[in-house]
Design a protein around this motif. Structure first.
Motif, PDB file in Angstrom:
ATOM      1  N   THR A 170      12.871  -5.631  -6.339  1.00  0.00           N
ATOM      2  CA  THR A 170      11.703  -5.517  -5.459  1.00  0.00           C
ATOM      3  C   THR A 170      12.128  -5.321  -4.014  1.00  0.00           C
ATOM      4  OG1 THR A 170      10.547  -6.994  -6.995  1.00  0.00           O
ATOM      5  CG2 THR A 170       9.500  -6.597  -4.855  1.00  0.00           C
ATOM      6  N   ASP A 171      13.184  -6.026  -3.601  1.00  0.00           N
ATOM      7  CA  ASP A 171      13.722  -5.866  -2.247  1.00  0.00           C
ATOM      8  C   ASP A 171      14.338  -4.478  -2.074  1.00  0.00           C
ATOM      9  OD1 ASP A 171      13.059  -8.564  -1.960  1.00  0.00           O
ATOM     10  OD2 ASP A 171      15.102  -9.244  -2.380  1.00  0.00           O
ATOM     11  N   ILE A 172      15.060  -4.033  -3.087  1.00  0.00           N
ATOM     12  CA  ILE A 172      15.769  -2.750  -3.008  1.00  0.00           C
ATOM     13  C   ILE A 172      14.793  -1.582  -2.891  1.00  0.00           C
ATOM     14  CG2 ILE A 172      17.257  -1.145  -4.280  1.00  0.00           C
ATOM     15  CD1 ILE A 172      18.571  -3.707  -5.526  1.00  0.00           C
ATOM     16  N   ASP A 175      13.592  -1.551   0.565  1.00  0.00           N
ATOM     17  CA  ASP A 175      14.635  -1.062   1.469  1.00  0.00           C
ATOM     18  C   ASP A 175      14.678   0.471   1.452  1.00  0.00           C
ATOM     19  OD1 ASP A 175      15.362  -3.677   2.032  1.00  0.00           O
ATOM     20  OD2 ASP A 175      17.071  -3.685   0.639  1.00  0.00           O
ATOM     21  N   MET A 176      14.625   1.049   0.265  1.00  0.00           N
ATOM     22  CA  MET A 176      14.665   2.509   0.127  1.00  0.00           C
ATOM     23  C   MET A 176      13.455   3.158   0.795  1.00  0.00           C
ATOM     24  SD  MET A 176      15.875   2.901  -3.839  1.00  0.00           S
ATOM     25  CE  MET A 176      17.597   2.750  -4.332  1.00  0.00           C
ATOM     26  N   TRP A 180      13.538   5.579   4.152  1.00  0.00           N
ATOM     27  CA  TRP A 180      12.981   6.936   4.175  1.00  0.00           C
ATOM     28  C   TRP A 180      12.012   7.107   5.349  1.00  0.00           C
ATOM     29  CZ3 TRP A 180       8.008   8.971   3.690  1.00  0.00           C
ATOM     30  CH2 TRP A 180       7.940  10.350   3.503  1.00  0.00           C
ATOM     31  N   LEU A 181      11.170   6.109   5.561  1.00  0.00           N
ATOM     32  CA  LEU A 181      10.228   6.192   6.685  1.00  0.00           C
ATOM     33  C   LEU A 181      10.953   6.276   8.023  1.00  0.00           C
ATOM     34  CD1 LEU A 181       7.553   3.591   5.515  1.00  0.00           C
ATOM     35  CD2 LEU A 181       7.127   6.026   5.952  1.00  0.00           C
ATOM     36  N   ASP A 333       4.620  -9.538  -2.934  1.00  0.00           N
ATOM     37  CA  ASP A 333       3.773  -9.782  -1.761  1.00  0.00           C
ATOM     38  C   ASP A 333       4.595  -9.793  -0.480  1.00  0.00           C
ATOM     39  OD1 ASP A 333       1.023 -10.556  -0.763  1.00  0.00           O
ATOM     40  OD2 ASP A 333       2.241 -12.193   0.033  1.00  0.00           O
ATOM     41  N   GLU A 334       5.745 -10.438  -0.506  1.00  0.00           N
ATOM     42  CA  GLU A 334       6.612 -10.466   0.674  1.00  0.00           C
ATOM     43  C   GLU A 334       6.994  -9.050   1.109  1.00  0.00           C
ATOM     44  OE1 GLU A 334       8.981 -14.704  -0.047  1.00  0.00           O
ATOM     45  OE2 GLU A 334       9.908 -12.803  -0.625  1.00  0.00           O
ATOM     46  N   ASN A 335       7.321  -8.220   0.132  1.00  0.00           N
ATOM     47  CA  ASN A 335       7.790  -6.878   0.449  1.00  0.00           C
ATOM     48  C   ASN A 335       6.662  -5.939   0.859  1.00  0.00           C
ATOM     49  OD1 ASN A 335      10.857  -6.367   0.023  1.00  0.00           O
ATOM     50  ND2 ASN A 335      10.277  -7.831  -1.570  1.00  0.00           N
TER      51      ASN A 335
END
Length: 564
Positions: A170-172, A175-176, A180-181, A333-335
């Protein structure tokens, strides 16, 4: 004199035309960015904007506060890959060809990302697609192969080949997405970004940082946890989705295989194999943290198990299920919060449509079940929260009958792109912008196909209005259900043969036939899909279905047909 006047006025006329053109150009509406956030199997009951009894999801709730929450959003076919195919194509399963998880997606389908890309949108996808290794219409993608893994997952990428990334999935994925943004987004183009989580899909491995908190939580039980399925069609009793009988001890509830052996507990399905496959991906430090958190649970379980009744086991397994399932949602939710924070910090909120949804609903112990597939509300309904600053009034709610069928046309409409004539949904833009509070439809159509297969939920199609559901289970049995959604919100009673509902039943049969005709579904199409799956199942190609099970179903079907 005229020539002199024209010469003098010419620069002023040219300037006026220039500023007029520039003004008109400014007046043209700027096409919105689109961020489509979807989790896998996220029940609406596990979002606090819908129901705060199980978990608090403050970041997902932020989307509802900024925009509109839909209370009656639903899917056309409650199973992962077919739902995603419907979202991408704007077509029902029998039209796009992806009726179940078994058969492949027809890659000749045109998807809304392709259309947006051709219309000048920059497009990207990160996370779980579930089917296909080369999604069409994307300038960039990094997707999980198949179901993907929670820890140290592999990814199929457009530009880097196949890669493995250390960490929690979920973190990864987030991150991706943020990378990109920050680095690849073109500021002179609108973008369409699909941010797709694996969580909270089975087998529910939460992030290390949440292990201590969630393995010590206790959750309230649903009223129908001990449903005996009386008073309904045979399909409910036949389904293999029971938390007690079908949820794996090791693979799902994290009972260590050696503890199972010590207590003489038999495996359920691919129980130990699933557990060992998940554990094999953990690094030594991850494995140590996992072992530490679950050792206490296993030690306590060893003491209690010898005297546990069947009800005790159900209650124990339910708590274990909720701890792990909701623990994975905590990270989602955190992400989502990380993404929203980035958008706010970089002035990307103002002209961006943000959608949060799931590929379908999920049972959190209602009717004693986990998983999805049925047309009963917990799997048929899906969370849907949409923010569109400046267009959608903050904090609004809608009970209109919207479906995942509608996403493609909604996004194309918002982008000012004409949708292909063969798409079958309805744009939600008028609802979102306040131009109307009603959809054109007053009923939706549903069709589930994957039977016989894992979880053994019989094939059925249905019409659903705000007040009723008329359901036809057509293989191997031939049975009808009528549910009064207002009087029986827990969906415990079939009133199909109740004389008091004779008029309603007649009207719903007419409506059902109208929808089948409108969406080009038929018994002939259904039989073709049955024949293909049964042939594969008979040849041992369908997961979880033996030749003996195929013959049993065929025999049952023969008796049903013989009664007609």
């Amino acid at each position: 004199m005229k020539k002199i006047l024209i010469f003098i006025l010419a620069p002023f006329v040219a300037a006026a035309l220039f500023f007029s053109f520039k003004s008109k150009k400014k007046e043209q509406p700027k096409r919105p960015n689109i961020i489509f956030i979807m989790s896998d199997d996220h029940a609406y009951q596990a979002i606090s904007a819908y129901d705060n009894r199980l978990i608090q999801t403050p970041n997902i709730d932020r989307i509802a506060k900024k925009g509109m929450l839909f209370t009656q959003a639903s899917v056309t076919n409650s199973i992962c890959a077919p739902s995603r195919a419907t979202i991408l194509t704007g077509k029902h399963s029998h039209i796009n060809g992806k009726v179940d998880n078994h058969f492949p997606f027809d890659t000749t389908n045109i998807t809304f990302p392709q259309i947006l890309q051709q219309a000048g949108y920059q497009t990207a996808m990160f996370g779980k697609l579930h089917f296909g290794n080369n999604p069409k219409g994307f300038d960039q993608f990094k997707i999980l192969p198949g179901q993907g893994a929670y820890y140290n997952p592999d990814f199929i990428t457009k530009k880097e080949g196949n890669i493995k990334v250390d960490g929690y999935v979920t973190d990864i994925i987030t991150d991706m997405t943020l990378d990109w943004l920050q680095k690849e987004r073109k500021k002179d183009q609108p973008f369409m970004l699909m941010y797709l989580h694996k969580a909270p899909h089975r087998s529910w491995l939460m992030a290390e940082r949440h292990l201590e908190e969630y393995t010590n939580k206790t959750f309230s039980e649903p009223e129908t946890l001990f449903d005996d399925y009386s008073g309904r069609a045979h399909a409910a009793a036949e389904a293999e989705m029971s938390i007690l009988h079908h949820m794996a001890w090791a693979g799902d509830n994290k009972v260590f295989p050696e503890v199972m052996d010590e207590l003489g507990i038999a495996e359920i399905g691919f129980d130990k194999r699933r557990y060992k496959a998940e554990m094999s991906r953990l690094s030594p430090s991850q494995a140590a943290n996992f072992k530490k958190a679950y050792s206490k649970i296993n030690e306590d379980f060893k003491k209690k198990y010898p005297t546990m009744s069947e009800k005790d086991k159900m209650r124990w397994k339910y708590q274990r299920y909720m701890q792990d399932y909701l623990g994975t949602i905590k990270a989602v939710d955190e992400n989502v919060g990380r993404l929203l924070d980035y958008l706010e910090a970089n002035n990307l909120m103002e002209n961006t449509i943000i959608v949060y949804t799931s590929d379908q609903g999920f049972y959190l112990g209602e009717h004693g079940w986990f998983d999805k597939r049925f047309i009963y509300d917990e799997s048929f309904k899906t969370p849907l929260l949409v923010a569109w600053p400046g267009k959608t009034k903050p904090g609004t709610r809608s009970d209109e009958l919207v479906q995942n069928l509608d996403f493609a046309q909604t996004f194309l409409d918002a982008a000012g792109v004409k949708a292909p004539a063969d798409m079958q949904g309805e744009s939600m833009v008028p609802l979102l912008t306040g131009k109307t509070n009603k959809m054109k439809r007053d009923a939706v159509y549903y069709h589930y196909y994957e039977y016989p297969a894992e979880h053994m939920v019989n094939r059925h199609y249905a019409v659903v209005t705000k007040d009723y559901k008329l359901i036809h289970y057509y293989y191997a049995d031939d049975q009808w259900e009528l549910i009064d959604r207002k009087k029986d919100p827990k969906e415990m009673k079939n009133v199909y043969d109740d004389p008091a509902y004779a008029k309603v039943k007649k009207e719903l049969h007419v409506k059902l036939e109208q929808l089948r005709k409108q969406y080009k579904d038929s018994d002939q199409l259904s039989q073709g899909y049955v024949d293909r799956l049964m042939e594969d199942a008979n040849n041992g190609k369908v997961f979880g279905v033996s030749k003996e099970k195929v013959q049993e179903i065929r025999d049952r079907r023969a008796k049903t047909v013989g009664k007609k």
